[in-house]
Design an enzyme around this catalytic site. Structure first.
Site, PDB file in Angstrom:
ATOM      1  N   ASP A 118      21.952   8.120  39.962  1.00 25.91           N
ATOM      2  CA  ASP A 118      20.986   7.850  41.027  1.00 25.91           C
ATOM      3  C   ASP A 118      20.163   9.107  41.236  1.00 25.91           C
ATOM      4  O   ASP A 118      20.662  10.225  41.049  1.00 25.91           O
ATOM      5  CB  ASP A 118      21.696   7.472  42.328  1.00 25.91           C
ATOM      6  CG  ASP A 118      22.286   6.069  42.299  1.00 25.91           C
ATOM      7  OD1 ASP A 118      21.800   5.234  41.513  1.00 25.91           O
ATOM      8  OD2 ASP A 118      23.218   5.810  43.075  1.00 25.91           O
ATOM      9  N   ASP A 132      18.194  -0.127  40.712  1.00 25.52           N
ATOM     10  CA  ASP A 132      18.407  -0.626  42.077  1.00 25.52           C
ATOM     11  C   ASP A 132      17.110  -1.191  42.653  1.00 25.52           C
ATOM     12  O   ASP A 132      17.111  -2.228  43.320  1.00 25.52           O
ATOM     13  CB  ASP A 132      18.915   0.497  42.990  1.00 25.52           C
ATOM     14  CG  ASP A 132      20.236   1.087  42.532  1.00 25.52           C
ATOM     15  OD1 ASP A 132      21.024   0.373  41.885  1.00 25.52           O
ATOM     16  OD2 ASP A 132      20.472   2.273  42.824  1.00 25.52           O
TER      17      ASP A 132
END
Length: 160
Positions: A118, A132
């Site tokens: 991330d 995402d």
């Protein structure tokens, strides 16, 4: 462009954008560091062994299984799209394609690395990545298409 091609191109573009962005972050930013060091928007390199909002930390097997199920569901939806008029449209197939892209993008990380990379942090929102974003935008898009198509077709029933 045929509808099937729209689906596969949107899927491929989403996966490519996700994996390329993660490669760039991994190659250029040490884990745990961010650019800038503080502020509302940051590029930060973190490893997430969980799912969205870092839930289910350390349950990689379950997350892989859930991702595989997500891939199966997305592909099934693609193949039965004729029965779902809101889905058998260019916007519907793009939305479904980016959902599949997000699912596959994070699945690749989980299988290959044991975690998801991330790197986007906005305010106090949990750190996320392109996959995402694909999932979120795709799901919202499909919901909106479903709602709009229900109203256009005259289906005002509350049974959803």
């Amino acid at each position: 462009m045929t509808r099937g091609l729209v689906f596969f191109v949107s899927t491929a573009c989403g996966i490519l954008a996700d994996q390329l962005s993660k490669f760039i972050i991994t190659a250029n930013l040490a884990t745990g560091t961010s650019i800038p060091e503080s502020g509302f928007f940051q590029i930060v390199h973190v490893h997430n062994t969980g799912a969205a909002f870092s839930i289910f930390q350390g349950h990689i097997e379950w997350l892989i299984a859930a991702s595989v199920l997500g891939v199966i569901l997305a592909m099934t939806a693609f193949f039965i799209r004729k029965k779902l008029p809101f889905l058998d449209t260019r916007p519907g197939l793009i939305a479904l394609g980016v959902i599949l892209a997000g699912t596959v993008g994070n699945l690749i990380d989980r299988v290959r690395l044991g975690y998801v990379t991330d790197f986007i942090r906005v305010g106090d929102f949990p750190t996320f990545n392109i996959a995402d974003s694909c999932l979120t935008v795709g799901v919202i898009g499909l919901l909106l298409l479903y709602i709009v198509s229900s109203h256009v077709s005259g289906d005002t029933s509350e049974n959803v």
